[in-house]
Design a protein around this motif. Structure first.
Motif, mmCIF file in Angstrom:
data_model
loop_
_atom_site.group_PDB
_atom_site.id
_atom_site.type_symbol
_atom_site.label_atom_id
_atom_site.label_comp_id
_atom_site.label_asym_id
_atom_site.label_seq_id
_atom_site.Cartn_x
_atom_site.Cartn_y
_atom_site.Cartn_z
ATOM 1 N N SER A 64 0.832 -1.211 0.000
ATOM 2 C CA SER A 64 0.000 0.000 0.000
ATOM 3 C C SER A 64 0.861 1.253 0.000
ATOM 4 O O SER A 64 0.572 2.217 -0.715
ATOM 5 C CB SER A 64 -0.922 0.011 1.224
ATOM 6 N N PHE A 65 1.918 1.242 0.796
ATOM 7 C CA PHE A 65 2.786 2.416 0.846
ATOM 8 C C PHE A 65 3.453 2.663 -0.505
ATOM 9 O O PHE A 65 3.489 3.806 -0.990
ATOM 10 C CB PHE A 65 3.849 2.248 1.932
ATOM 11 N N ILE A 66 3.971 1.609 -1.113
ATOM 12 C CA ILE A 66 4.628 1.751 -2.415
ATOM 13 C C ILE A 66 3.655 2.313 -3.446
ATOM 14 O O ILE A 66 3.978 3.230 -4.213
ATOM 15 C CB ILE A 66 5.203 0.399 -2.882
ATOM 16 N N ARG A 67 2.443 1.773 -3.448
ATOM 17 C CA ARG A 67 1.450 2.234 -4.420
ATOM 18 C C ARG A 67 1.070 3.694 -4.168
ATOM 19 O O ARG A 67 0.917 4.476 -5.116
ATOM 20 C CB ARG A 67 0.216 1.335 -4.350
ATOM 21 N N LEU A 68 0.923 4.076 -2.915
ATOM 22 C CA LEU A 68 0.530 5.445 -2.571
ATOM 23 C C LEU A 68 1.566 6.452 -3.047
ATOM 24 O O LEU A 68 1.229 7.438 -3.721
ATOM 25 C CB LEU A 68 0.365 5.557 -1.055
ATOM 26 N N VAL A 69 2.828 6.231 -2.665
ATOM 27 C CA VAL A 69 3.844 7.232 -2.985
ATOM 28 C C VAL A 69 4.171 7.251 -4.475
ATOM 29 O O VAL A 69 4.485 8.326 -5.023
ATOM 30 C CB VAL A 69 5.132 7.000 -2.153
ATOM 31 N N ARG A 70 4.077 6.130 -5.141
ATOM 32 C CA ARG A 70 4.349 6.118 -6.583
ATOM 33 C C ARG A 70 3.253 6.834 -7.356
ATOM 34 O O ARG A 70 3.521 7.520 -8.351
ATOM 35 C CB ARG A 70 4.517 4.681 -7.073
ATOM 36 N N GLU A 71 2.012 6.690 -6.924
ATOM 37 C CA GLU A 71 0.911 7.394 -7.580
ATOM 38 C C GLU A 71 1.068 8.906 -7.441
ATOM 39 O O GLU A 71 0.746 9.667 -8.363
ATOM 40 C CB GLU A 71 -0.426 6.965 -6.975
ATOM 41 N N ASP A 72 1.563 9.351 -6.271
ATOM 42 C CA ASP A 72 1.675 10.791 -6.024
ATOM 43 C C ASP A 72 2.957 11.386 -6.571
ATOM 44 O O ASP A 72 2.998 12.568 -6.943
ATOM 45 C CB ASP A 72 1.614 11.061 -4.524
ATOM 46 N N LYS A 73 4.029 10.603 -6.605
ATOM 47 C CA LYS A 73 5.336 11.159 -6.987
ATOM 48 C C LYS A 73 5.688 10.934 -8.448
ATOM 49 O O LYS A 73 6.454 11.681 -9.038
ATOM 50 C CB LYS A 73 6.421 10.533 -6.100
ATOM 51 N N ASP A 74 5.174 9.850 -9.039
ATOM 52 C CA ASP A 74 5.555 9.529 -10.430
ATOM 53 C C ASP A 74 4.735 10.335 -11.430
ATOM 54 O O ASP A 74 3.657 10.804 -11.143
ATOM 55 C CB ASP A 74 5.360 8.023 -10.691
#
Length: 498
Positions: free
Chosen positions: A488-498
């Motif tokens: 969940s953390f990986i998906r959250l930050v990648r959606e916001d940062k990528d």
């Protein structure tokens, strides 16, 4: 409180399971003890290796996150200052994460390794004695605190960056579960989290209460019975219920600050009045052993020698940390607003490890010194009368022994209370749909008293193995939860940062 603010399905289901578990132990104590013993062996054989890898991979994952660009993410508005001073923040996360267990194991864990050394070492050999202290430090070091910190990542990001006022494990898993977070799967995740926390809390209280009772017996001469244990449990419950009722700022923070000051006082007294040079030399030696063998310790499962040492100790410890991890993660996330993700990771892992190591280095090496110099037969007392009696005898060997035992008892009670006021706080948070500020007072107070049920039952059947088994069972669903939280953390930050 709005009528619909409480998550009644989660609330009622947890109460039902809690009541059923406790009644089963009270009504069928012999059968419960036998079942726990059989389950312990089966689980260790079948899933023990999973616990080992969860610990090691959690550490690797956190090192990667802290060193990546995601570590710079601020938990809250850009110019927001942390809600708590660094000292209070460290005090709260340490006291929530370790409790009086650090006094128990920090003083006496070496004795179990002295009697049954790791790596098939000869009992009483120089290497075996050196490892008897170092191994306990490894069990409360960076790997352990990495397990604690991992769940805080997605929870803190959602709560402070995304602004979602929900402190639930199911909510933190939403990036992976999507709509299922609101349905049966989400409810089961929250329920398993609560049951795991209640089971682990029973283990911690079941270990700590007899230690406090032994101290009271030493001071007052009152016979140590099951009823004395219950009276102490009631006292601790009243203390942490008052703390959790007062809230995060007025109750939990203040009690944690007091606890840390008392702990520092006790450790300084032991260091200065005890064998100072021996303590410093053994501590330095232990740090060297752990550093040199850190990778090996994280992966040693002894498949050829089959000594049973890693199964009995390392896997039990990792299960203990795993089952507490979602709860501690929720609490770390709650109190870390205004800090970066990197600060949260590094601060928790380093200060948590250092705090634990102080107890093992000072209390543990003082206890070892008494054994090696024939001042107190610590290992013989452990074998004949049990660990609680040995711990209190060690403290009584200090100058002004009765006074030090009194200070030790007070510290143990407050340490226990600072763990369980936060447990009550987070159980209340999970059973509410939303949390604005603190969870509702009556809900916090209810869980403070509900937490007393599991230890009441577990102390009734007694035995260290029974307590260890409850933790190992409770950790199983938490392994899946940790995996979902990392994704969940990986998906959250990648959606916001990528």
């Amino acid at each position: 409180m709005k009528k619909n603010q409480l998550d009644w399905p989660s609330f009622l289901l947890c109460i039902a399971f809690l009541t059923a578990m406790s009644l089963s132990i009270f009504l069928f104590p012999n059968e419960a003890a036998k079942w726990l013993a059989a389950t312990h062996d089966t689980l260790i054989e079948q899933v023990g290796i999973v616990y080992l890898w969860v610990g090691f991979l959690s550490l690797i994952f956190l090192v990667w996150v802290a060193g990546s660009r995601y570590g710079k993410i601020k938990l809250g508005p850009k110019n927001y200052r942390p809600n708590f001073s660094t000292f209070s923040w460290i005090a709260m996360l340490f006291c929530a994460g370790i409790g009086s267990g650090v006094i128990y194991w920090g003083t006496i864990e070496w004795a179990y390794y002295y009697l049954g050394p790791p790596f098939s070492l000869t009992q009483g050999s120089v290497r075996a004695i050196e490892w008897s202290v170092a191994y306990g430090m490894f069990h409360t070091g960076p790997t352990a605190w990495a397990i604690y910190t991992l769940p805080a990542l997605p929870i803190a990001y959602l709560y402070h960056v995304k602004g979602r006022p929900v402190l639930k494990i199911s909510e933190a898993c939403r990036p992976v579960l999507n709509k299922y977070a609101d349905g049966f799967v989400g409810k089961m995740i929250d329920l398993l989290f609560m049951l795991g926390l209640l089971g682990a809390s029973g283990t911690t209280l079941g270990l700590s209460i007899p230690m406090i009772a032994a101290g009271i017996h030493k001071i007052t001469g009152i016979e140590h019975t099951y009823w004395l244990d219950l009276l102490i449990l009631l006292l601790c419950t009243v203390i942490f219920s008052i703390s959790v009722y007062s809230g995060l700022e007025k109750g939990i923070k203040k009690l944690s600050d007091i606890n840390v000051y008392l702990a520092i006082t006790l450790l300084l007294v032991v260091l200065l009045l005890g064998p100072t040079i021996f303590i410093l030399e053994m501590s330095t030696n232990s740090i060297g052993l752990i550093t040199q063998h850190f990778l090996y310790l994280n992966t040693w499962i002894d498949p050829i020698g089959q000594s049973g040492f890693p199964e009995k100790w390392t896997l039990f410890y990792w299960a203990w940390w795993i089952v507490y991890a979602p709860f501690i993660g929720l609490f770390i996330a709650k109190i870390s607003k205004g800090r970066t993700i990197r600060e949260m990771i590094v601060g928790t892992v380093l200060f948590g490890s250092f705090g634990c190591w102080l107890f093992f280095m000072i209390l543990g090496n003082f206890s070892l010194y008494l054994e090696l110099n024939d001042i107190v037969p610590v290992t013989a007392i452990v074998q004949q009368f049990g660990a609680p009696e040995a711990i209190v005898t060690v403290i009584d060997a200090l100058p002004f022994g009765s006074l030090m035992v009194f200070l030790f008892v007070i510290l143990s009670i407050i340490f226990l209370s600072t763990t369980f006021d936060t447990s009550s706080y987070m159980l209340a948070a999970v059973t509410q749909k939303e949390v604005h500020g603190d969870p509702v007072r009556w809900n916090r107070l209810f869980w403070a008293f509900a937490l007393a049920l599991p230890p009441t039952a577990l102390m009734f059947i007694g035995g260290l193995e029974s307590l260890q088994t409850v933790t190992i069972i409770a950790a199983l669903p938490s392994v899946v939860i940790l995996f979902l939280l990392a994704l969940s953390f990986i998906r959250l930050v990648r959606e916001d940062k990528d």
